[in-house]
Design a protein around this motif. Sequence first.
Motif, short mmCIF file in Angstrom:
data_model
loop_
_atom_site.label_atom_id
_atom_site.label_comp_id
_atom_site.label_asym_id
_atom_site.label_seq_id
_atom_site.Cartn_x
_atom_site.Cartn_y
_atom_site.Cartn_z
N MET A 78 36.31 49.35 41.60
CA MET A 78 35.87 50.20 40.77
C MET A 78 35.00 49.42 39.85
N ALA A 79 35.40 48.33 39.06
CA ALA A 79 34.64 47.51 38.45
C ALA A 79 33.27 47.38 39.03
N PRO A 129 37.38 37.03 41.62
CA PRO A 129 35.96 36.67 41.17
C PRO A 129 35.64 37.93 40.01
N ASP A 130 34.87 37.36 39.01
CA ASP A 130 34.30 38.12 38.06
C ASP A 130 33.47 39.33 38.77
N PRO A 131 33.67 40.47 38.50
CA PRO A 131 32.71 41.53 38.88
C PRO A 131 31.44 41.21 38.29
N ASN A 145 47.03 37.12 41.38
CA ASN A 145 45.86 36.12 41.83
C ASN A 145 44.72 36.43 40.84
N ILE A 147 47.76 41.24 42.56
CA ILE A 147 48.00 41.06 41.15
C ILE A 147 48.21 39.77 40.52
N ASP A 157 46.14 44.62 46.97
CA ASP A 157 46.93 45.68 46.61
C ASP A 157 46.17 46.29 45.46
N SER A 158 46.59 47.00 44.29
CA SER A 158 45.85 47.56 43.41
C SER A 158 44.74 46.60 42.84
N ARG A 159 44.97 45.41 42.87
CA ARG A 159 43.99 44.53 42.31
C ARG A 159 42.67 44.78 42.93
N LEU A 167 41.72 47.35 44.50
CA LEU A 167 40.95 48.67 43.94
C LEU A 167 40.39 48.40 42.59
N ALA A 168 41.17 48.00 41.70
CA ALA A 168 40.54 47.86 40.54
C ALA A 168 39.29 46.91 40.41
#
Lengths: 370, 249
Positions: free
Chosen positions: A67-68, A31-33, A28, A26, A59-61, A63-64
């Motif tokens: 998903m993106a 890269p742009d998806p 940090n 979180i 961490d969650s970052r 996973l997020a």
Amino acid sequence: MNQATLVTDKTADDSVAITLQGSWTIGNTVPDPGQLTALANVNSITTVVFITAEDFAWDSRLLAWLMAVQRQLGSCLFDLSALPAEVGDLFRLANTVPASQVRVPGRPTLKQKCLAGIARLGDEVLGLLAFIGDMFIALGRWLIGKSTARWSDILTFCYQCGPSALAIITLQSVLVGMILGYLGVVQLRQFGAEVYVSDLVGVGMVREMGALMTGVIMSGRTGAAYAAGLGTMQVNEEIDALTTLGIPPMDNLVLPRTLALLLTMPLLCLYSNILGMVGGGFVATSMDITWLLYLHQLRDAITVTDIATGVFKGFVFALLIAMAGCRAGLECGRSSAAVGQATTRAVVTALIYLIIADAGLNILFFHLGV
Amino acid sequence: MNRDVAIDVRQLTLIYGSNLIQSDLNFQVRRGDVFVIMGGSGCGKSTLLKHMFGLYQPAAGEILFDGHSYFTASSVQQSAMRQRWGVTYQGGALFSDKTLAENVAMPLEEYTTLNRRDIADMVCYKLALVGLAGFEHFYPAQISGGMCKRAGLARAIALDPDILFFDEPSAGLDPLSARRLDDLILQLGHSTGATVVIVTHELASIFAIGSNGVFLDATTKTQLATGSPRHMLDHSEHARVKEFLTRGE
Ligand SMILES: Nc1ncnc2c1ncn2[C@@H]1O[C@H](COP(=O)(O)OP(=O)(O)O)[C@@H](O)[C@H]1O
Ligand SMILES: [Mg+2]
């Protein structure tokens, strides 16, 4: 902390490997998806394999981000077996329930807004008439003894809008009386007719300012309280509970509040009239008019009809304030913000009703010659 | 200090005004535990939980997180500790004037430096985790009670907390939804390595997910047993504990 970076590598015709390096956390930047959309354009790719380098943290970052990326790449299959097992678990968990397709309504266009505004005005008028109708039906039920409105409720509300309001009504009335007094004295002195200040203060208070200013105070004090109280009950589903118990909110909530205001407002108006005249008297006596002269002139100036018109106005205003407050409360939305909106609406509509009703009554009285 | 212990409760006394709720509480929550706080209605479970996440200050005794007490910490440390906790409330306690996305985004906006797009990605992921993908722009009033609870969970896990506190998460849900919520809590606990402290009456949940716990009693106003729910059922000598855990059957 290491910068999060990725390396893409086409391993076969239909698959691509993405190596993740650094801290995907979180705190940090990652890269742009969007930069992976190029892959999406290569139709042949069906599998994306994720690999990690040595210095890898997540961490969650992460996973997020995954998903993106998944949203970007659409139907590609993700191979997460090389990532920590928990990442795979969480990713699967996030994908167990497919995204809901139910849409919230989009923003309306200007034309839709205008049409909606007109429709709302129509609804407002119809709603008001329906509310008045309901209120009179409830009153009828109460008068023939078929309703649950209790005297104890009515008396509690009477206390809240009567005696509790005396202090502010006192202050307001004395000051309004003094304002009228100064206005009168300064203007009338030009003709040497200061003694008629009694007429101005007396008739001004009794016919107009007593009722109107009391109405304004009660809109802010009682109308707002009714709206906030009923609005909170609406949010807590208390009104639903009453309805299901077979107790119409009109009978149990609106009627006691309305009756209380109807009973107290005319009295408050009378009280306000008297204190207004006292306030005017202070001004007059400070300008070489004795109390005796002031009072004598007052007696000649005010007729019983004047007093009756003022009290009648108080009665009408009470009905309007109670209606605006209760209606805003009952039609309150289901959120905490809605209670604030209901309160605002109650006060604003009550003030508008007051002004319109006052103008209307004055025209009526003029033509009736009272 | 034992590194395995996430929360250490020592000689804790809970009081509202002059009303003693519980006294002499001693137990430890291990890292990775699903710790169940049990007991009859009104015995002070919610009260204990609220003391644990720092909403109320203990009247006596202490609650140590990795050896540190929340109430003796500086405000900077307190803020850091709060970021490591996720809390859900009985009714969800979503902000009703904000959409689900805005609710979940709130802690992220408050405590992280993520930009708007990244926050949107995080929100999407967290809502998907609790099975609410696609409901980003709904208001709490527009979804069901069970969904509100799950959205509350999404908000609680927004910052990847180390410790999750739940107050009766499955109360008021149908058995199937309750079961799914239990599974979700368990899975989240396992996958994120978070410690879970949970207040619940649901026997099924207690045995299904509880790895450790404490039993509070309203009559004696203290704990009657601590340990895993199975162990309590098999070994507790207190009739009330057995009665509770077997539903008096
Ligand atoms: N904010 C409060 N102030 C005073 N007393 C409270 C407060 N909250 C709860 N109590 C009392 O503390 C006792 C324990 O309540 P609570 O912790 O909510 O029980 P439960 O175990 O059902 O969650 C109850 O007797 C309740 O009346
Ligand atoms: Mg409770």
